[in-house]
Design a protein around this motif. Structure first.
Motif, PDB file in Angstrom:
ATOM      1  N   ASP A  52       0.658  -1.321  -0.116  1.00 14.54           N
ATOM      2  CA  ASP A  52       0.103  -0.072  -0.120  1.00 14.54           C
ATOM      3  C   ASP A  52       0.605   1.339   0.117  1.00 14.54           C
ATOM      4  O   ASP A  52       0.182   2.476  -0.372  1.00 14.54           O
ATOM      5  N   ASP A  53       1.993   1.287   0.326  1.00 14.29           N
ATOM      6  CA  ASP A  53       2.990   2.333   0.367  1.00 14.29           C
ATOM      7  C   ASP A  53       3.720   2.204  -0.824  1.00 14.29           C
ATOM      8  O   ASP A  53       4.765   1.508  -1.302  1.00 14.29           O
ATOM      9  N   PRO A  54       3.677   3.096  -1.856  1.00 12.27           N
ATOM     10  CA  PRO A  54       4.443   3.509  -2.895  1.00 12.27           C
ATOM     11  C   PRO A  54       5.918   3.280  -3.008  1.00 12.27           C
ATOM     12  O   PRO A  54       6.571   2.458  -3.671  1.00 12.27           O
ATOM     13  N   LEU A  55       6.583   3.973  -1.948  1.00 12.26           N
ATOM     14  CA  LEU A  55       7.951   3.770  -1.632  1.00 12.26           C
ATOM     15  C   LEU A  55       8.413   2.505  -1.449  1.00 12.26           C
ATOM     16  O   LEU A  55       9.301   1.654  -1.715  1.00 12.26           O
ATOM     17  N   TRP A  56       7.751   1.880  -0.191  1.00 12.87           N
ATOM     18  CA  TRP A  56       7.820   0.725   0.215  1.00 12.87           C
ATOM     19  C   TRP A  56       7.885  -0.268  -0.815  1.00 12.87           C
ATOM     20  O   TRP A  56       8.675  -1.519  -1.018  1.00 12.87           O
ATOM     21  N   ALA A  57       6.797  -0.339  -1.524  1.00 19.26           N
ATOM     22  CA  ALA A  57       6.488  -1.412  -2.685  1.00 19.26           C
ATOM     23  C   ALA A  57       7.874  -1.185  -3.696  1.00 19.26           C
ATOM     24  O   ALA A  57       8.371  -2.281  -4.305  1.00 19.26           O
ATOM     25  N   ALA A  78      16.489   3.219  -5.822  1.00 16.44           N
ATOM     26  CA  ALA A  78      14.869   2.920  -5.779  1.00 16.44           C
ATOM     27  C   ALA A  78      14.479   4.266  -5.260  1.00 16.44           C
ATOM     28  O   ALA A  78      13.355   4.674  -5.617  1.00 16.44           O
ATOM     29  N   ARG A  79      15.032   4.809  -4.080  1.00 17.98           N
ATOM     30  CA  ARG A  79      14.614   6.126  -3.400  1.00 17.98           C
ATOM     31  C   ARG A  79      14.637   7.319  -4.607  1.00 17.98           C
ATOM     32  O   ARG A  79      13.723   8.061  -4.719  1.00 17.98           O
ATOM     33  N   ILE A  80      15.894   7.330  -5.387  1.00 14.83           N
ATOM     34  CA  ILE A  80      15.994   8.235  -6.223  1.00 14.83           C
ATOM     35  C   ILE A  80      14.945   8.254  -7.400  1.00 14.83           C
ATOM     36  O   ILE A  80      14.388   9.204  -7.926  1.00 14.83           O
ATOM     37  N   GLU A  81      14.676   6.792  -7.931  1.00 22.07           N
ATOM     38  CA  GLU A  81      13.718   6.821  -9.073  1.00 22.07           C
ATOM     39  C   GLU A  81      12.292   7.160  -8.482  1.00 22.07           C
ATOM     40  O   GLU A  81      11.608   7.865  -9.210  1.00 22.07           O
ATOM     41  N   PHE A  82      12.172   6.828  -7.276  1.00 22.26           N
ATOM     42  CA  PHE A  82      10.838   7.195  -6.675  1.00 22.26           C
ATOM     43  C   PHE A  82      10.670   8.741  -6.549  1.00 22.26           C
ATOM     44  O   PHE A  82       9.554   9.204  -6.981  1.00 22.26           O
ATOM     45  N   ALA A  83      11.602   9.610  -6.266  1.00 19.03           N
ATOM     46  CA  ALA A  83      11.587  10.977  -5.726  1.00 19.03           C
ATOM     47  C   ALA A  83      11.474  11.521  -7.551  1.00 19.03           C
ATOM     48  O   ALA A  83      10.657  12.700  -7.566  1.00 19.03           O
ATOM     49  N   ASN A  84      12.190  11.022  -8.341  1.00 21.60           N
ATOM     50  CA  ASN A  84      11.875  11.558  -9.856  1.00 21.60           C
ATOM     51  C   ASN A  84      10.789  11.258 -10.427  1.00 21.60           C
ATOM     52  O   ASN A  84      10.291  12.150 -11.335  1.00 21.60           O
ATOM     53  N   ALA A  85       9.833  10.076  -9.885  1.00 27.21           N
ATOM     54  CA  ALA A  85       8.647   9.700 -10.543  1.00 27.21           C
ATOM     55  C   ALA A  85       7.463  10.646 -10.119  1.00 27.21           C
ATOM     56  O   ALA A  85       6.368  10.709 -10.521  1.00 27.21           O
ATOM     57  N   THR A  86       7.853  11.287  -8.863  1.00 28.17           N
ATOM     58  CA  THR A  86       6.478  11.938  -7.984  1.00 28.17           C
ATOM     59  C   THR A  86       6.934  13.368  -8.295  1.00 28.17           C
ATOM     60  O   THR A  86       7.691  13.980  -8.824  1.00 28.17           O
TER      61      THR A  86
END
Length: 312
Positions: free
Chosen positions: A181-186, A304-312
């Motif tokens: 349910d958490d996009p970053l954790w997923a 993964a954190r960098i990709e998530f930050a760039n995608a949001t």
């Protein structure tokens, strides 16, 4: 630099507070009303930071409620504070002395506030801890069943084992849902599982007990997990560099999983073989593999954190 620090010695029933440099001191009950009084005491004393030791979870309530009241807090290692007190000439130990030493330790070390975990992070950790307890109980009761000699005991143990298995499945499902349910954790879950041998329980344990993964440097995360070698040199002597301290939960998981990953990952396998060829001791190899795995996972989490930050 913090100009006014309140050291709080935490016990099950009491909170002993001491403010540096003013010397103001008081005692409060470790409940919601007492913590509210402590927050008022800190405001009146102009306290910028409250420092308390990790104290077997008794610090959890005051830590969270003080943050809710707008009072920044930090949690420090109790062993480090005790060593500091002894170095400062205070071998004796009372609640009042401990509060004073905690405040002075915080000032000397320039301790920074420890942000409170989110509600989801606290729930994940609670579920992971409970799953570990249930799994341990399940193992113990299975062993008892193997040793049982009469039908009545076997039947009783079968009931307990069935209940524990149901709880285990439920907890595993809740943990998986919480992560999904958490996009970053997923995204982190997907990154960790890309390494063959890293399973769902490993992912959950790391996310629950090592949330800094992917944020800190490789050296810092290794030290946090107790997998960083500690220098032991003096003059011309170069001593053995042990590992100690750190978070025991993630370290224990990494010890187990690293050897499994080394069976499948070519880089880990080659690293393992080099250590063996060099004649390293088994424990040295075990620690080195765990640290290597943590560094790999830290890099994956960082990406993964960098990709998530760039995608949001």
């Amino acid at each position: 630099m913090n100009n006014s620090i309140c050291g709080v010695d935490v016990s099950k029933e009491w909170l002993d507070a001491h403010v540096e440099p003013s010397g103001a001191a008081s005692r409060f009950r470790n409940d919601a009303a007492g913590i509210a009084d402590l927050a008022g005491f800190c405001r009146a004393a102009g306290v910028e930071l409250v420092v308390m030791e990790a104290s077997g979870s008794y610090e959890r309530l005051p830590f969270l409620l003080l943050w809710e009241a707008g009072q920044p807090c930090a949690i420090v290692n109790a062993r480090n504070v005790r060593h500091f007190a002894e170095a400062m000439g205070f071998p004796e130990k009372t609640d009042r002395i401990d509060a004073t030493m905690i405040a002075r330790f915080g000032a000397t070390k320039k301790v920074k506030p420890t942000p409170p975990p989110s509600a989801a992070q606290m729930r994940l950790k609670a579920l992971v801890v409970r799953l570990s307890q249930v799994s341990g109980d399940l193992t113990v009761n299975k062993q008892r069943r193997c040793a049982a000699g009469d039908a009545e005991t076997v039947a009783s143990l079968d009931e307990v084992i069935a209940l524990l298995k149901r709880q285990q499945r439920r907890l595993e499902g809740e943990i998986a849902s919480l992560i999904d349910d958490d996009p970053l954790w997923a995204r982190l879950d997907q990154a960790f599982r890309s390494l063959k041998g890293v399973a769902d329980r490993t992912v959950a344990r790391l996310m629950a007990e090592l949330p800094e993964i992917g944020i800190l440097s490789n050296k810092a995360i290794a030290k946090l997990a107790g997998l960083a070698p500690i220098a032991n040199d003096s003059g011309k002597r170069s001593g053995r560099r042990p590992v100690r301290g750190g978070r025991t939960g993630p370290r224990a998981v990494l010890f187990v999983v690293a050897r499994t990953v080394a069976r499948y990952d070519p880089h880990m396998a080659a690293f393992y073989q080099r250590l063996q060829a060099a004649g390293k001791e088994k424990m040295v190899i075990r620690i080195a593999l765990a640290r290597k795995l943590l560094v790999i996972l830290n890099a994956k989490a960082r990406d993964a954190r960098i990709e998530f930050a760039n995608a949001t």
